[in-house]
Design a protein around this motif. Structure first.
Motif, mmCIF file in Angstrom:
data_model
loop_
_atom_site.group_PDB
_atom_site.id
_atom_site.type_symbol
_atom_site.label_atom_id
_atom_site.label_comp_id
_atom_site.label_asym_id
_atom_site.label_seq_id
_atom_site.Cartn_x
_atom_site.Cartn_y
_atom_site.Cartn_z
ATOM 1 N N PHE A 15 34.682 39.367 -109.359
ATOM 2 C CA PHE A 15 33.063 39.358 -109.560
ATOM 3 C C PHE A 15 32.661 38.795 -108.093
ATOM 4 C CE2 PHE A 15 34.915 40.143 -114.053
ATOM 5 C CZ PHE A 15 34.050 40.459 -114.656
ATOM 6 N N GLY A 16 32.993 38.049 -107.876
ATOM 7 C CA GLY A 16 32.267 38.146 -106.621
ATOM 8 C C GLY A 16 32.489 39.175 -105.964
ATOM 9 N N LEU A 17 33.187 39.967 -105.678
ATOM 10 C CA LEU A 17 33.337 41.603 -105.453
ATOM 11 C C LEU A 17 31.827 42.492 -105.620
ATOM 12 C CD1 LEU A 17 34.289 44.291 -103.008
ATOM 13 C CD2 LEU A 17 35.999 45.042 -105.475
ATOM 14 N N LEU A 18 31.962 41.973 -107.142
ATOM 15 C CA LEU A 18 30.719 42.429 -107.691
ATOM 16 C C LEU A 18 29.303 42.601 -107.248
ATOM 17 C CD1 LEU A 18 31.773 43.440 -111.947
ATOM 18 C CD2 LEU A 18 31.471 45.064 -109.798
ATOM 19 N N ILE A 19 29.607 41.208 -106.554
ATOM 20 C CA ILE A 19 28.300 41.063 -106.556
ATOM 21 C C ILE A 19 27.776 40.961 -104.743
ATOM 22 C CG2 ILE A 19 26.833 38.701 -105.871
ATOM 23 C CD1 ILE A 19 28.492 37.210 -107.836
ATOM 24 N N TRP A 20 28.747 40.641 -104.174
ATOM 25 C CA TRP A 20 28.634 40.836 -102.482
ATOM 26 C C TRP A 20 28.109 42.328 -102.081
ATOM 27 C CZ3 TRP A 20 32.394 43.386 -99.329
ATOM 28 C CH2 TRP A 20 32.413 43.217 -98.305
ATOM 29 N N ALA A 21 29.111 43.130 -102.726
ATOM 30 C CA ALA A 21 29.237 45.233 -102.023
ATOM 31 C C ALA A 21 27.713 45.435 -103.099
ATOM 32 C CB ALA A 21 30.713 45.610 -102.685
ATOM 33 N N TRP A 22 27.654 44.720 -103.610
ATOM 34 C CA TRP A 22 26.466 45.531 -104.688
ATOM 35 C C TRP A 22 24.513 44.778 -104.051
ATOM 36 C CZ3 TRP A 22 25.316 49.037 -107.352
ATOM 37 C CH2 TRP A 22 23.753 49.267 -108.275
ATOM 38 N N LEU A 23 24.797 44.321 -102.999
ATOM 39 C CA LEU A 23 23.900 43.814 -102.338
ATOM 40 C C LEU A 23 22.487 44.465 -101.582
ATOM 41 C CD1 LEU A 23 24.336 39.553 -101.708
ATOM 42 C CD2 LEU A 23 22.750 40.529 -103.515
ATOM 43 N N PRO A 24 23.495 45.539 -100.991
ATOM 44 C CA PRO A 24 22.782 46.519 -100.266
ATOM 45 C C PRO A 24 22.204 47.210 -100.817
ATOM 46 C CG PRO A 24 24.985 46.651 -99.343
ATOM 47 C CD PRO A 24 24.332 45.441 -100.385
ATOM 48 N N SER A 25 22.508 48.041 -101.684
ATOM 49 C CA SER A 25 21.495 49.158 -102.648
ATOM 50 C C SER A 25 20.891 47.721 -102.974
ATOM 51 C CB SER A 25 22.616 49.131 -103.903
ATOM 52 O OG SER A 25 24.597 49.275 -103.532
ATOM 53 N N LEU A 26 20.986 46.957 -103.814
ATOM 54 C CA LEU A 26 20.030 46.278 -104.994
ATOM 55 C C LEU A 26 18.550 45.016 -103.357
ATOM 56 C CD1 LEU A 26 20.160 44.495 -107.131
ATOM 57 C CD2 LEU A 26 20.155 42.839 -106.121
ATOM 58 N N THR A 27 19.262 45.079 -102.957
ATOM 59 C CA THR A 27 18.295 45.456 -101.665
ATOM 60 C C THR A 27 17.152 46.555 -101.574
ATOM 61 O OG1 THR A 27 19.756 44.904 -100.450
ATOM 62 C CG2 THR A 27 17.884 43.360 -99.061
ATOM 63 N N TYR A 28 17.959 47.428 -101.336
ATOM 64 C CA TYR A 28 17.022 48.961 -101.001
ATOM 65 C C TYR A 28 16.243 48.912 -102.464
ATOM 66 C CZ TYR A 28 15.998 53.857 -101.168
ATOM 67 O OH TYR A 28 15.834 55.033 -100.292
ATOM 68 N N ALA A 29 17.196 49.390 -103.838
ATOM 69 C CA ALA A 29 16.156 49.051 -105.124
ATOM 70 C C ALA A 29 15.103 48.207 -105.038
ATOM 71 C CB ALA A 29 17.042 49.436 -105.970
ATOM 72 N N TRP A 30 15.168 46.806 -104.458
ATOM 73 C CA TRP A 30 13.866 46.035 -104.849
ATOM 74 C C TRP A 30 12.474 46.721 -103.403
ATOM 75 C CZ3 TRP A 30 11.990 41.553 -106.751
ATOM 76 C CH2 TRP A 30 13.126 40.862 -107.691
ATOM 77 N N SER A 31 13.491 47.117 -102.021
ATOM 78 C CA SER A 31 12.734 47.696 -101.148
ATOM 79 C C SER A 31 11.555 48.507 -101.522
ATOM 80 C CB SER A 31 13.461 47.361 -99.728
ATOM 81 O OG SER A 31 13.790 49.270 -100.006
ATOM 82 N N ILE A 32 12.188 49.599 -102.152
ATOM 83 C CA ILE A 32 11.921 50.366 -102.800
ATOM 84 C C ILE A 32 11.053 50.193 -104.403
ATOM 85 C CG2 ILE A 32 12.057 52.250 -101.378
ATOM 86 C CD1 ILE A 32 13.788 53.679 -103.985
ATOM 87 N N GLN A 33 11.539 49.408 -104.788
ATOM 88 C CA GLN A 33 10.955 48.912 -106.891
ATOM 89 C C GLN A 33 10.890 50.395 -106.964
ATOM 90 O OE1 GLN A 33 7.663 46.878 -107.564
ATOM 91 N NE2 GLN A 33 8.106 45.269 -105.979
ATOM 92 N N GLU A 34 12.406 50.487 -107.697
ATOM 93 C CA GLU A 34 12.611 51.685 -108.013
ATOM 94 C C GLU A 34 12.966 51.251 -109.302
ATOM 95 O OE1 GLU A 34 17.339 52.083 -107.701
ATOM 96 O OE2 GLU A 34 17.210 53.792 -107.901
ATOM 97 N N ALA A 35 12.158 53.160 -109.143
ATOM 98 C CA ALA A 35 11.913 52.958 -110.892
ATOM 99 C C ALA A 35 12.559 54.159 -111.919
ATOM 100 C CB ALA A 35 10.345 53.932 -111.285
ATOM 101 N N SER A 36 12.747 54.209 -112.907
ATOM 102 C CA SER A 36 14.203 55.413 -113.757
ATOM 103 C C SER A 36 13.185 56.836 -112.671
ATOM 104 C CB SER A 36 12.927 55.578 -115.222
ATOM 105 O OG SER A 36 13.835 56.310 -115.282
ATOM 106 N N VAL A 37 14.688 57.393 -113.254
ATOM 107 C CA VAL A 37 15.052 58.896 -112.042
ATOM 108 C C VAL A 37 14.715 59.730 -112.810
ATOM 109 C CG1 VAL A 37 17.322 58.210 -110.802
ATOM 110 C CG2 VAL A 37 17.450 58.833 -113.242
ATOM 111 N N GLU A 38 13.836 59.197 -114.030
ATOM 112 C CA GLU A 38 13.240 60.541 -114.725
ATOM 113 C C GLU A 38 12.003 60.693 -114.490
ATOM 114 O OE1 GLU A 38 15.106 62.250 -117.403
ATOM 115 O OE2 GLU A 38 16.457 60.981 -117.356
ATOM 116 N N THR A 39 11.722 61.299 -114.557
ATOM 117 C CA THR A 39 10.172 62.182 -114.759
ATOM 118 C C THR A 39 8.912 61.375 -115.612
ATOM 119 O OG1 THR A 39 10.279 64.380 -115.106
ATOM 120 C CG2 THR A 39 10.006 63.522 -112.782
ATOM 121 N N GLY A 40 8.577 60.421 -115.308
ATOM 122 C CA GLY A 40 7.186 60.047 -116.850
ATOM 123 C C GLY A 40 8.524 58.913 -116.885
#
Lengths: 507, 167
Positions: free
Chosen positions: B108-133
């Motif tokens: 579960f540590g791996l789940l946290i640690w290896a997820w951080l790069p994608s998560l920081t990116y998602a936060w930086s662009i305030q990622e929304a749903s991939v569906e239009t609308g």
């Protein structure tokens, strides 16, 4: 043997040692591959950076729309179970069939088939059947052994009779593996396998099983007159009978029918099923006012469907039907809210929700863990190894199929269905699914195989559940003897489906 | 561990568990309610909204991952204990401690640690749903993964400590 092969062997053996050690299966399935991967890194056969893909895979599971049906089906099952609807049905049946061994046995069987369709959780069904069915069966003159066998066998029907959570999970895995391995084999546009296909495929084999069980009971149990009646047969008004059975039956038909007819996705049908179960549970508890409100909600749902059928392709947002449609929807919503209020008040809903979350958590924990297992397995080149070994088997993909069936049967003694599906299908499935073998047929065979394995002495899960709930007057050997004929029937149907694949692929 | 410190920790983990349970229950309610709404609107009125599909998907994602620590806190993850139950409580206690240190925390540590790069990116662009609308706020749902993983580790520690404290 190469170093890589040694590590693969270590992975497989370690996995079983880990699971059998008594660790939570979720932990063993994720932890052992993790440790093997780290060890493999030091031996130079595993690239640790592969593990960085793990969270993205877990996110893939979290955003998999197919799995959305799982908690909803579980909720529906737990609601129906906790609302004691099955118990009520059996009580009515016991009154009607009182004194007739044959009639009582057939009633329990039919009831189980219905419960199986609505819950699909083996443990819960077997325990419930022992609680409500064993005494009436014995009192009606069914021999102990046979009663035990019938309850264990009927309890496992939930695995195969749709809608079953097991089939949703199989659909998820088989669908993935099939598309992937067909593309690898050069077929770039394979027909997608849907959960609906599996449900359709499992219907006939499931009903065939019920039929054979029924015939067996019919032939081996004496007619009512030969048995001394211990329970007086009371006259039950047919309305009581209808009132006890119709709602649950309608719910199952609605859920299953909408999936099979292709109008609703499994998730939508499961959601509808959960809400329907909510209404049924509240309806069973409530008096006059509330009762009619909840019933009106059910009627409104029906009305909505009828209106929709009449309006044809034209959406209801235009035209004269809009107003009745709105009234029906509002009525339905009000009924649902009333039902929720009632179940909260009687403190049924909160435990049901906790139980649903627990069962879902158990299932999802294993799915998440198995995702790490298959990542490490592939990282060690396991998929190529399996392909290599399977090619050495005689009979090609048929040999592979038989081997997989044997492995699954043996695994069924120690593991639960979810674990087996998520370990075996991704690791061994590609060999079978890259050829011409129908994925639906393969999935139905797997489901039936698992179900048989859960019933087979001495390790079958259903037998453990039975022992845990049944009184000690029945010894283990009697239970084994009682179950044996049902295992034979299971194998017969399994053989039939193997010989006539059309039984599973007719739809 | 001193008893007072332990009881503080136990209280804290219980509180975290109640929080996770509340999240799960809310997600389950939203999931069921939204699916009902989707069905009524689609089959009753022939209209559909991407936002509702997204809401159901978000609720499901949160439910799925938070159900793991909630189940762990209730000892609900299945074990094959045909052999373990013969070896007694002491064996199980040591086994679980081993599982915690060498399996649960790393995985579960791996789940946290290896997820951080994608998560920081998602936060930086305030990622929304991939569906239009679709709905905004996908980055918040993505944050559920490491939070639930951390809660799983905490509940794992709590379960092992509970066994040792009871012994």
């Amino acid at each position: 043997m190469s170093v890589q092969e040694i590590f693969l062997l270590l992975l497989v053996c370690g996995l079983f040692a880990g699971i059998l050690s008594g660790l939570p299966a979720m932990l063993a399935i994720a932890g052992v591959p993790f440790l093997v991967a780290v060890a493999g890194h030091f031996a130079g056969v595993f690239d640790l950076s592969l593990l960085q893909l793990y969270p993205a895979r877990v996110w893939g599971i979290m955003s998999n729309p197919l799995l959305m049906a799982v908690p909803l089906f579980v909720l529906m099952g737990v609601l129906l179970e906790r609302a004691r609807l099955a118990e009520r049905m059996l009580q009515v049946l016991a009154q009607v069939m009182g004194g007739s061994a044959r009639g009582m046995a057939l009633s329990v069987l039919l009831l189980s088939a219905m419960i199986a369709a609505s819950t699909g959780i083996i443990g819960a069904t077997v325990v419930m059947l022992v609680m409500v069915g064993l005494q009436p069966l014995l009192q009606a003159g069914v021999p102990q052994q046979k009663a035990a066998g019938l309850i264990c066998a009927s309890g496992t029907l939930g695995q195969i009779i749709p809608p079953s959570v097991l089939l949703v999970l199989l659909g998820d895995q088989i669908g993935n593996v099939y598309t992937e391995s067909q593309q690898k084999a050069g077929n770039f546009a394979p027909d997608a396998v849907s959960v609906g296909d599996l449900f359709a495929g499992a219907v006939l084999p499931g009903l065939l099983l019920v039929l054979l069980y029924g015939l067996y009971m019919f032939w081996t149990l004496p007619k009512a007159d030969n048995i001394q009646k211990t329970v007086a047969k009371t006259r039950v008004h047919w309305l009581t009978l209808v009132a006890a059975f119709l709602p649950t039956l309608l719910l199952i038909i609605a859920v299953l029918g909408s999936i099979l007819a292709g109008v609703a996705t499994p998730t939508e049908a499961a959601g509808l099923g959960a809400v329907g179960a909510l209404l049924l549970a509240a309806h069973a508890q409530m008096q006059t006012m509330g009762k009619s409100l909840v019933m009106a909600a059910g009627m409104a749902a029906l009305l909505l469907v009828i209106l929709r059928t009449f309006s044809g392709s034209q959406p209801l947002t235009q035209g004269v039907l809009l107003i009745p449609a709105i009234i029906a929807s509002v009525l339905m919503l009000a009924g649902v809210l009333a039902a929720v209020w009632q179940l909260l008040r009687t403190q049924l809903l909160a435990p049901v929700a906790v139980e649903t979350i627990k069962i879902s958590g158990m299932v999802f924990g294993i799915i998440i863990a198995a995702s790490l297992l298959s990542l490490v397995f592939r990282g060690l080149g396991g998929d190529h190894e399996v392909e290599k070994w399977m090619q050495m088997l005689p009979l090609g993909e048929w040999g592979a199929l038989l081997l997989i069936m044997l492995i699954v049967f043996l695994l069924g003694f120690v593991l639960e269905a979810v674990e087996i599906i998520y370990i075996v299908v991704p690791l061994l499935g590609p060999v079978v699914l890259s050829g011409d073998i129908s994925p639906v047929w393969f999935a139905v065979l797997l489901a039936m195989n698992l179900q048989t394995s859960f019933l087979t002495p001495p390790f079958g899960f259903a037998l453990f559940y039975f022992r845990s709930a049944a009184p000690d007057t029945l010894n283990t050997l009697q239970v084994y003897k009682g179950v044996a004929p049902f295992v034979v029937l299971q194998l017969m149907v399994l053989a039939l489906v193997i010989i006539f694949p059309a039984l599973a692929t007719w739809l | 561990m001193p008893a007072t410190l332990y009881s503080k920790f136990a209280k804290f983990t219980h509180w975290l568990d109640q929080l996770a349970l509340w999240v799960c229950m809310t997600a389950l309610t939203v999931l069921t309610g939204v699916v009902l709404l989707i069905v009524v609107l689609r089959y009753g009125f022939g209209v559909g909204f991407i936002e509702l599909q997204d809401a159901a998907a978000y609720a499901f994602a949160v439910l799925l991952i938070f159900a793991v620590p909630v189940t762990l806190a209730r000892a609900g993850h299945v074990r094959v204990d045909i052999f373990a139950e013969r070896l007694g409580a002491g064996y199980l206690r040591k086994l679980d401690a081993f599982g915690l240190v060498f399996m649960l925390i790393p995985v579960f540590g791996l789940l946290i640690w290896a997820w951080l790069p994608s998560l920081t990116y998602a936060w930086s662009i305030q990622e929304a749903s991939v569906e239009t609308g679709g709905l905004p706020g996908l980055y918040l749902v993505k944050s559920a993964l490491p939070v639930a993983a951390a809660l799983t580790i905490v509940q794992g520690i709590a379960a092992v400590l509970r066994q040792w404290q009871a012994a």
